[in-house]
Motif scaffolding. Sequence first.
Motif, mmCIF file in Angstrom:
data_model
loop_
_atom_site.group_PDB
_atom_site.id
_atom_site.type_symbol
_atom_site.label_atom_id
_atom_site.label_comp_id
_atom_site.label_asym_id
_atom_site.label_seq_id
_atom_site.Cartn_x
_atom_site.Cartn_y
_atom_site.Cartn_z
ATOM 1 N N VAL A 37 0.874 -1.175 0.000
ATOM 2 C CA VAL A 37 0.000 0.000 0.000
ATOM 3 C C VAL A 37 0.907 1.219 0.000
ATOM 4 C CG1 VAL A 37 -1.809 1.238 1.244
ATOM 5 C CG2 VAL A 37 -1.739 -1.261 1.318
ATOM 6 N N VAL A 38 0.759 2.091 -0.996
ATOM 7 C CA VAL A 38 1.619 3.273 -1.039
ATOM 8 C C VAL A 38 0.770 4.539 -1.005
ATOM 9 C CG1 VAL A 38 3.495 2.129 -2.297
ATOM 10 C CG2 VAL A 38 1.669 3.272 -3.572
ATOM 11 N N GLY A 39 1.413 5.615 -0.601
ATOM 12 C CA GLY A 39 0.681 6.886 -0.542
ATOM 13 C C GLY A 39 1.426 7.870 0.341
ATOM 14 N N GLU A 40 1.000 9.124 0.246
ATOM 15 C CA GLU A 40 1.625 10.161 1.074
ATOM 16 C C GLU A 40 1.293 9.942 2.546
ATOM 17 O OE1 GLU A 40 -0.090 13.708 -0.863
ATOM 18 O OE2 GLU A 40 1.986 14.378 -0.678
ATOM 19 N N SER A 41 1.976 10.685 3.410
ATOM 20 C CA SER A 41 1.588 10.592 4.813
ATOM 21 C C SER A 41 0.193 11.199 4.966
ATOM 22 C CB SER A 41 2.600 11.283 5.728
ATOM 23 O OG SER A 41 3.217 12.321 5.076
ATOM 24 N N ALA A 42 -0.538 10.684 5.923
ATOM 25 C CA ALA A 42 -1.936 11.080 6.198
ATOM 26 C C ALA A 42 -2.888 10.717 5.069
ATOM 27 C CB ALA A 42 -2.042 12.573 6.507
ATOM 28 N N SER A 43 -2.506 9.737 4.239
ATOM 29 C CA SER A 43 -3.441 9.333 3.183
ATOM 30 C C SER A 43 -4.371 8.225 3.663
ATOM 31 C CB SER A 43 -2.666 8.859 1.948
ATOM 32 O OG SER A 43 -1.823 7.794 2.304
ATOM 33 N N GLY A 44 -4.144 7.734 4.881
ATOM 34 C CA GLY A 44 -5.034 6.719 5.454
ATOM 35 C C GLY A 44 -4.441 5.315 5.454
ATOM 36 N N LYS A 45 -3.132 5.209 5.124
ATOM 37 C CA LYS A 45 -2.495 3.882 5.038
ATOM 38 C C LYS A 45 -2.543 3.141 6.376
ATOM 39 C CE LYS A 45 1.519 5.406 3.942
ATOM 40 N NZ LYS A 45 1.973 6.727 3.744
ATOM 41 N N SER A 46 -2.082 3.835 7.445
ATOM 42 C CA SER A 46 -2.003 3.166 8.755
ATOM 43 C C SER A 46 -3.389 2.797 9.268
ATOM 44 C CB SER A 46 -1.304 4.062 9.772
ATOM 45 O OG SER A 46 0.025 4.258 9.358
ATOM 46 N N THR A 47 -4.370 3.669 9.011
ATOM 47 C CA THR A 47 -5.740 3.366 9.442
ATOM 48 C C THR A 47 -6.238 2.108 8.750
ATOM 49 O OG1 THR A 47 -6.042 5.741 9.550
ATOM 50 C CG2 THR A 47 -8.019 4.402 9.756
ATOM 51 N N LEU A 48 -5.934 2.004 7.444
ATOM 52 C CA LEU A 48 -6.345 0.819 6.695
ATOM 53 C C LEU A 48 -5.694 -0.435 7.293
ATOM 54 C CD1 LEU A 48 -7.767 -0.432 4.206
ATOM 55 C CD2 LEU A 48 -5.684 0.000 2.907
ATOM 56 N N MET A 49 -4.385 -0.331 7.609
ATOM 57 C CA MET A 49 -3.679 -1.486 8.173
ATOM 58 C C MET A 49 -4.266 -1.889 9.524
ATOM 59 S SD MET A 49 -1.481 -2.557 6.100
ATOM 60 C CE MET A 49 0.024 -3.294 6.617
ATOM 61 N N ASN A 50 -4.511 -0.879 10.370
ATOM 62 C CA ASN A 50 -5.097 -1.177 11.687
ATOM 63 C C ASN A 50 -6.436 -1.866 11.540
ATOM 64 O OD1 ASN A 50 -3.248 -0.275 13.637
ATOM 65 N ND2 ASN A 50 -3.729 1.845 13.121
ATOM 66 N N HIS A 51 -7.215 -1.407 10.556
ATOM 67 C CA HIS A 51 -8.521 -2.010 10.333
ATOM 68 C C HIS A 51 -8.363 -3.468 9.895
ATOM 69 C CE1 HIS A 51 -12.792 -2.115 9.509
ATOM 70 N NE2 HIS A 51 -12.504 -2.745 8.380
ATOM 71 N N LEU A 52 -7.421 -3.711 8.982
ATOM 72 C CA LEU A 52 -7.190 -5.087 8.522
ATOM 73 C C LEU A 52 -6.771 -5.976 9.700
ATOM 74 C CD1 LEU A 52 -5.287 -4.592 5.126
ATOM 75 C CD2 LEU A 52 -7.683 -5.196 5.484
ATOM 76 N N TYR A 53 -5.911 -5.412 10.561
ATOM 77 C CA TYR A 53 -5.450 -6.207 11.710
ATOM 78 C C TYR A 53 -6.618 -6.586 12.617
ATOM 79 C CZ TYR A 53 -3.422 -7.549 16.131
ATOM 80 O OH TYR A 53 -3.138 -8.248 17.258
ATOM 81 N N MET A 54 -7.494 -5.619 12.850
ATOM 82 C CA MET A 54 -8.603 -5.879 13.770
ATOM 83 C C MET A 54 -9.595 -6.905 13.203
ATOM 84 S SD MET A 54 -7.568 -4.215 16.227
ATOM 85 C CE MET A 54 -8.836 -4.551 17.394
ATOM 86 N N LEU A 55 -9.560 -7.123 11.882
ATOM 87 C CA LEU A 55 -10.495 -8.081 11.286
ATOM 88 C C LEU A 55 -10.205 -9.509 11.735
ATOM 89 C CD1 LEU A 55 -10.908 -6.744 7.646
ATOM 90 C CD2 LEU A 55 -12.531 -6.603 9.537
ATOM 91 N N GLN A 56 -8.923 -9.882 11.824
ATOM 92 C CA GLN A 56 -8.597 -11.230 12.301
ATOM 93 C C GLN A 56 -7.272 -11.241 13.079
ATOM 94 O OE1 GLN A 56 -8.479 -13.874 8.924
ATOM 95 N NE2 GLN A 56 -8.554 -12.189 7.503
ATOM 96 N N PRO A 57 -7.280 -10.620 14.246
ATOM 97 C CA PRO A 57 -6.039 -10.459 15.005
ATOM 98 C C PRO A 57 -5.356 -11.787 15.363
ATOM 99 C CG PRO A 57 -7.946 -9.864 16.338
ATOM 100 C CD PRO A 57 -8.428 -10.056 14.947
ATOM 101 N N ASP A 58 -6.131 -12.856 15.463
ATOM 102 C CA ASP A 58 -5.519 -14.122 15.890
ATOM 103 C C ASP A 58 -4.710 -14.801 14.791
ATOM 104 O OD1 ASP A 58 -6.697 -13.706 18.284
ATOM 105 O OD2 ASP A 58 -8.493 -14.899 17.815
ATOM 106 N N GLN A 59 -4.865 -14.339 13.568
ATOM 107 C CA GLN A 59 -4.141 -15.015 12.478
ATOM 108 C C GLN A 59 -3.060 -14.155 11.855
ATOM 109 O OE1 GLN A 59 -7.163 -16.544 9.760
ATOM 110 N NE2 GLN A 59 -8.444 -16.780 11.577
ATOM 111 N N ILE A 60 -2.840 -12.997 12.463
ATOM 112 C CA ILE A 60 -1.931 -12.039 11.814
ATOM 113 C C ILE A 60 -0.672 -11.806 12.641
ATOM 114 C CG2 ILE A 60 -1.709 -9.587 11.222
ATOM 115 C CD1 ILE A 60 -4.648 -9.701 10.339
ATOM 116 N N ALA A 61 0.482 -11.842 11.965
ATOM 117 C CA ALA A 61 1.721 -11.386 12.594
ATOM 118 C C ALA A 61 1.785 -9.887 12.347
ATOM 119 C CB ALA A 61 2.907 -12.091 11.970
#
Lengths: 536, 226
Positions: free
Chosen positions: B32-56
């Motif tokens: 995932v690429v983009g400038e800072s504050a483009s929402g990259k980290s928020t997207l990642m956090n959201h993906l992590y919260m979807l299945q935290p038990d299966q993600i490193a």
Amino acid sequence: MSKALQNNQDKRFITSAKPMWQSTLMFIVLTFLCLPFLEFDFAHTSPANELKLMLMGLLKPNFVIQGLMSALVNTIVFAVQSVVISVFIGFIFAQLYRLPGIRPFMSFLRSIHELFWALILIQLFGLTSLTGVLALAIPFSATFARVFAEIQQETTKLNYHQIKGSHFSRFIYTTLPLAWPRLANYSRYRLECALRASVVLGFIGLPTIGFQLEGYLKLGHYQEVAALIFVFIGLVVSMRFWANRFTLPVLFLFSIIWLPPAALTGNISERYNGQIVESTWRIENLNRFIEDITPAPLKSTAYIEDENNGNLESTISTLWRWFYPLFETQILPGIGYTLLLGQFAFALSAILGLLLFPMLSRHINKRKLYRNVGHITLTTLRCLPELLLAFIALIILGPSLIPGILAIGIHNGALIAHLVGQHSNELNLRSDISNAPNTYFFELLPRIYGQFLSFTLYRGETILRETAILGILGIPTLGFFIDSAFEEFRLDRAFLLILVSAMLNIIAEALATKCRKYIHNRKPSHAESSLAFDRN
Amino acid sequence: MFKLEKLNLHYGKKHVLSNINLEIKQGESVAVVGESASGKSTLMNHLYMLQPDQIAWCPQDEALVPSLSAFHNIYAGTLNEHHFFYNLRNLIHPCNTEYEKVKDIATKLDLQHILKSSVDQLSGGQRQRINIARAMIQKHTIFLGDEPVSAQDDFHKVKIIKKITSSFKTCVFVFHDLDVALTCCQRIIGLAKGKILFDEHVADVTKKQLSLVYSHHNSSLESMLI
């Protein structure tokens, strides 16, 4: 980096936590070494019966107590007057803190407990309001001076040197605004301490609710005791409503009118529990006091002349004959018991601090409701004066060191848990942390441990001061011998014992400061000023 | 693995992600690429919260425990796999099995010589690799890394990312550095102002698309030149 490479060859772990676990290990070993000296003797007590009566009292408190209102107002008045005065004096001395002699002088003033100040001042001013206010204001001013100086020193480092101008204007524009919130917070916390101390003054006869508490406790009237305890807890918990920047000036003015810190001139009539107390202050009081605290052999000149025509050698030898029995029978055992009680209370408060802080930590105790229950429990435990807790424990457990250890340990443990819990809530942990026990040991404990040790060491200094005052309940610390000497009106002995106790506290403070420096490898942190916490 | 449909996320009134449609399949490595504050980290956090038990999970803020050794920080990734008392024992005195297990991972990331030093004695680059090791030691199939190699030099960046992609079936990275994204991943997602601008196989990504993602950045650069 080179250090890291060195570790490659070294088989052992080299972490920055090393000084922390080393000091912890030292304290554990010390506590175990003290263990054989601890006496357990519950044989002739019947705690079940007393406990039952106390619980009954707690369930059915009786608020109909004669003179409750005036005692309550007196308690607040002593606390407010002394804190306001101490803030001003402490602030002035904080500005002079770097001058030679000020720091040790302040250290000496605060090394003597409020209760001992009161016992000394009673000799000078009688059982008057001036005695009560000064007994709190003297050690409190010295504590404020130290903490204000430390806070200012830290904030000065931030940007004092970036602004040009005179020392005064730089102080006004940089140090003061930055330090203000912490100074205000600390003062608020101290007001809570002053309320507790004000209650304790009641135990030696000043008309605060401590006076009534002691009376009812001795009589075993636990319904009234429970009512007084509830009233006091209510007073502390509601402090944020009645003590803020708007109400304090009014409160101070009222307190001056209600109980003028008098005894300064001539004959004064004062209002105590509706009674009028006559007190006289003349310069003769001071002369008499100085004569009273002079060691007995030195003032009975006739005695010396009779023996050896008053030469120096004989003076020293009579002085030695006065001092040695005192040293052997009171000072030495007094120091021993004070240190023993201090060590165990220190250990207990550290253990309780570590065990109880998770109740407040959002990382462990995830439901707000449970955290609030934790807050209420810890607030109740820490806002009760130690002397009161000890008194209750003594009634239940009988005379030994255990009640003292429990009282001081529980009070300070709850305070440490509160501070560490708050500190842990400021931490942001990663989202993939494990379950609560693993989080406690692998995330929280390693992060908070340094701060925890700082808080505990600061409390350690206070604990040693507090152990001495348990003497007035019959626990044979230095305070016991001081109290007895006052009762027998042997002020020379009392004064010497107070000096010994002060020295002990000064040494403990110096050791604690050294230990903190070793742990953090830097100047003492602002842990004491962090003791200033917002009420929850 | 992940399927997002018309995802909208906002902090208060501020929209961080709007109308995100995204599917990531098993076996993919996505950047995932983009400038800072483009929402990259928020997207990642959201993906992590979807299945935290299966993600490193390898967050941008390392969030390592400063006073614990590198070994303990890496071992902390496996706390859920063991009994509490076994973990406690390893906190006080690590047993050989666990130490060797951690050392194997650490060796892949050139950390074996600093395992016994506490994290606060180490450099930013070393800490970042410990953070990766902490994720790699977990027995999961998905790796989510938010700028996992930003503090490494160019040569090591590619080397480390290739090690990660060979260890996990599915990988999703956030990169600020386009070269690494283009070299190591199969698929590139461009984010700007909380929206997906493009989502292409690496071979199909055009220079125009990339310049669009960083357009705001470029224009500000140009304005600075003027």
